[in-house]
Each structure stands twice: as C-alpha cells, then as structure tokens.
Scaffold this active site. Structure first.
Site, PDB file in Angstrom:
ATOM      1  N   LYS A 143       0.868  -1.186   0.000  1.00 31.92           N
ATOM      2  CA  LYS A 143       0.000   0.000   0.000  1.00 31.92           C
ATOM      3  C   LYS A 143       0.897   1.227   0.000  1.00 31.92           C
ATOM      4  O   LYS A 143       0.938   2.029   0.933  1.00 31.92           O
ATOM      5  CB  LYS A 143      -0.901  -0.031   1.240  1.00 31.92           C
ATOM      6  CG  LYS A 143      -2.027   1.008   1.229  1.00 31.92           C
ATOM      7  CD  LYS A 143      -3.030   0.776   0.125  1.00 31.92           C
ATOM      8  CE  LYS A 143      -4.164   1.816   0.231  1.00 31.92           C
ATOM      9  NZ  LYS A 143      -5.041   1.779  -0.957  1.00 31.92           N
ATOM     10  N   ASP A 174      -5.550  -3.429  -1.531  1.00 28.90           N
ATOM     11  CA  ASP A 174      -6.996  -3.377  -1.704  1.00 28.90           C
ATOM     12  C   ASP A 174      -7.389  -3.832  -3.107  1.00 28.90           C
ATOM     13  O   ASP A 174      -8.387  -4.540  -3.290  1.00 28.90           O
ATOM     14  CB  ASP A 174      -7.543  -1.982  -1.390  1.00 28.90           C
ATOM     15  CG  ASP A 174      -6.736  -0.856  -2.003  1.00 28.90           C
ATOM     16  OD1 ASP A 174      -5.631  -1.096  -2.510  1.00 28.90           O
ATOM     17  OD2 ASP A 174      -7.208   0.299  -1.957  1.00 28.90           O
ATOM     18  N   ASP A 210      -5.866 -15.755   3.387  1.00 27.84           N
ATOM     19  CA  ASP A 210      -7.151 -16.354   3.737  1.00 27.84           C
ATOM     20  C   ASP A 210      -8.166 -16.174   2.620  1.00 27.84           C
ATOM     21  O   ASP A 210      -9.000 -17.055   2.374  1.00 27.84           O
ATOM     22  CB  ASP A 210      -7.680 -15.752   5.042  1.00 27.84           C
ATOM     23  CG  ASP A 210      -7.080 -16.420   6.268  1.00 27.84           C
ATOM     24  OD1 ASP A 210      -6.185 -17.267   6.100  1.00 27.84           O
ATOM     25  OD2 ASP A 210      -7.495 -16.096   7.394  1.00 27.84           O
TER      26      ASP A 210
END
Length: 377
Positions: A187, A220, A248
């Site tokens: 990020k 994101d 996950d």
C-alpha cells in the site's frame, strides 16, 4: 538411507486428528520413496498451558531446534483467552526459529468446489510469499490513559531491509522455478516509508533475476483481482499483515480453509521450519472425525519438499488432490469418510504411486529453491 528428524506438535481440537492422518501419509511416503524419519511429540497448546501455565519455554525451544522440521496441527481453545496462545506460541515459534517466510500456495485442484463462479483449476495456481517476522506483528505497542475516555493505543509496524530482502529474494527464486512472474503487493500510496523500502528492495534484488517479470498491485486492489482473475498472478510477495489477510482470501478460492496449507520457512538451516494447515483447532467438531485432513497432508508435502524429498512431496500432493477431487463435501459428515479414513486413502495412493501427478508442483519447486539456498555462496 536418508533420514529426517521431525518434531510433531499435534496441538488442540482437531489438530491431533489431522496430524495423525498426515503421519499415516508420511509412513507411506517413506516406504515408497526410500527415506526414514524419527519423530518426537512435543506438548504445546491449550491443554499444556492450562495444566502448567507454560507457553513456549526456553527448554522447548532448544528441544525443537534439534530437529530438521516441525509438523504442526492446530492451536486454540475456548478455555484460553484469544491472543495468548497465538502470540505466546505461534508467533514466538516463528521468531525463535527465524522462520523468515510464510509460504501459502493458492491452487484449485480438479473436482474441488469453489465459491467463485466460473473459476477453473487452470486459472488458479499461485503462491503467496509473506514476510513472517516483522510488520505489525512485532508486538511492539503501548496504551496510555487506559480505562479512561482519553485512552490511546499505539501499535508499531517495523520493516527492515534485512527481513524484506530475505522475503523478496526467496520470492524471486521461486518465480524463477515457476512461470517467471513476481508481483509486489503493498500500500505504497499510504504507507509511504515502508512502501519505499519494499520497492527499493524489489528493484535491487530484481537486478539479479533479469528473467523474472515484475509488477505491483495495491493490497486493496489485490482483494478485488484475486477472486476475479487469479490467473493474473504467479508469485506474490507481501508484508506480514497484508499477507495474513490476502492468503485467507486465497484459501476461499481453492475450496476453503480446510484444504489450505502453509509453511513457515527458516532459510539458513539454523533452525527447523514449521508446516501447518491453516484451519484452526475447530473445537466444535473435535473428536467427531469431521475435519478434512487435506490441509495437513498438503503441509506435509511442503515439508517434504523443504527437506529435499521432491519426488515424495509431489506424490503426496498428487494423492491428496486426487482424494479431494472425489469428495462429495469438503468438511463434516458430508465428506463420506472420517478424518483418519481420508488420510488412509491418501496414504494408499502414495504407497501405490497411482495418483495422476500434479503438473507444476510447488512441492517439487520448493525442493529446488531450498537446494539452491543451501549451496555455499
């Protein structure tokens, strides 16, 4: 005959069940592929903590350090407050054993159902390399004015060139063994300082791997691209916190947490690496034979690859994939067989050598990468 020393940490809940199934597969792999193992059970987990008050003591660390690898089941219990076992055992183990990398394959095997509409195995075969010792998980922080409306909590995130370079170098090596593509996930538009360090390391290490194509994606955006177009990715390298979350999501693509495997890798041979399924202890179904042992079996395959047993590793992966593809359900009574029975099915295929081999096996690739790292510089 080749021999490997394995520490076995069955843990809590369904951990002992899936570990027992994986050990039956290990027995078959030894018979078929000509190596032996010595195994030591180590009682770490909720039951041990409740009985003794001990988490990861120095004595246990020294005992584990004398092994070639650690096979871990699961940890956690409703009787122990969240965070105690996770930080006091799992994170402590990763730090004590200098397990620099958390390696998570995201592969959809034929016949395995996925909640992603239209996704096929040909489109879902990537590996996420997660830096495993730093970031937001360094456990450094403080709280002031606790218990008042002015309470303030500060949680630090740490990134060192040393740790980031180890993760990135491993990722480039793995990409060289696979399809030659490496993506940095971060990020950088908000976490500017950490992002600048990760980007600089990518550029420097990348100069040593001119045949590997690189790109970048914000974390994101990664959460959008991964379920929609996983074929975009081959090897992904990312920081500790982002990796924890994104892997996950990757597990969902491949059929759920019950079929996902992981390896915590020590890269210099100074301490053992640790291999574990990621599904947790699932105390609500413990003892019922409803846990899918696929994650544990695939973690075993990763362990064998890490130990240099590439053929055995690929055989275990192939046998596990074959059994997974035939199951009417991926967990619970609907699987049609118990945890141990499924482990025995995988073991039988390994022993017979009759499962169709998985092409482009990460387990074999891992064996080659680790062999390269172990060569004298």
């Amino acid at each position: 005959m080749r021999s490997h020393s394995i520490a076995v940490l069955p843990g809590d809940g369904v951990g002992p069940e899936v570990t027992s199934a994986a050990l039956a597969v290990l027995d078959a792999a030894q018979e078929r592929h000509g190596f032996t193992t010595t195994r030591t059970d180590v009682p770490l987990g909720a039951e041990h903590y409740l009985a003794t008050g001990e988490l990861l003591e120095d004595e246990a660390v020294e005992q584990l350090r004398g092994h070639d690898a650690i096979l871990f089941g699961a940890i956690g219990s409703p009787a122990v407050a969240p965070g105690i076992l996770e930080r006091g055992i799992i994170l402590a183990l990763r730090g004590a054993m200098r397990q620099a990398i958390n390696l998570r394959p995201v592969r959809l095997y034929p016949g395995v159902p996925t909640p992603i509409s239209g996704l096929t195995p040909e489109r879902c075969d990537l590996v996420i390399v997660r830096e495993n010792t730093e970031g937001a998980y360094v456990a450094q922080g403080s709280t002031v004015h606790r218990g008042t409306p002015a309470q303030v909590a500060v949680q630090e995130s740490v990134n060192t060139w040393y740790a980031v370079e180890r993760a990135v170098d491993f990722a480039f090596r793995l990409a060289s063994e696979r399809r030659g593509r490496l993506t940095l996930c971060h990020k950088t538009n908000v976490l500017v300082e950490a992002g600048r360090l990760w980007t600089a390391v990518m550029e420097e290490v990348g100069s040593r791997f001119p045949d590997v194509e690189t790109d970048y994606v914000h974390v994101d955006a990664m959460c959008m691209h991964l379920p929609v177009s996983p074929e975009r990715f081959d090897v992904v390298v990312t920081d500790n916190l982002f990796g924890d979350i994104v892997t996950d999501l990757g597990a969902v693509l491949q059929g759920g947490l019950g079929v996902a495997a992981s390896g915590n890798l020590n890269l210099d041979g100074a301490a053992p690496s640790m291999f574990e399924p990621i599904h947790g202890s699932a105390p609500d179904i413990a003892g019922r034979g409803w846990a899918n042992p696929a994650g544990a079996c695939l973690s075993l395959a990763m362990m064998l690859g890490h130990l240099g047993e590439g053929e055995a590793a690929a055989a275990v992966e192939s046998a596990t994939a074959a059994v997974l593809g035939e199951l009417p359900a991926l967990a619970g009574a609907g699987m049609g067989a118990s945890t141990q029975e499924l482990g025995d099915r995988v073991a039988a295929l390994v022993r017979e050598g009759s499962a169709p081999m998985v092409e482009g096996s990460l387990m074999s690739q891992l064996a080659r990468v680790m062999a390269g790292l172990r060569q004298p510089s």
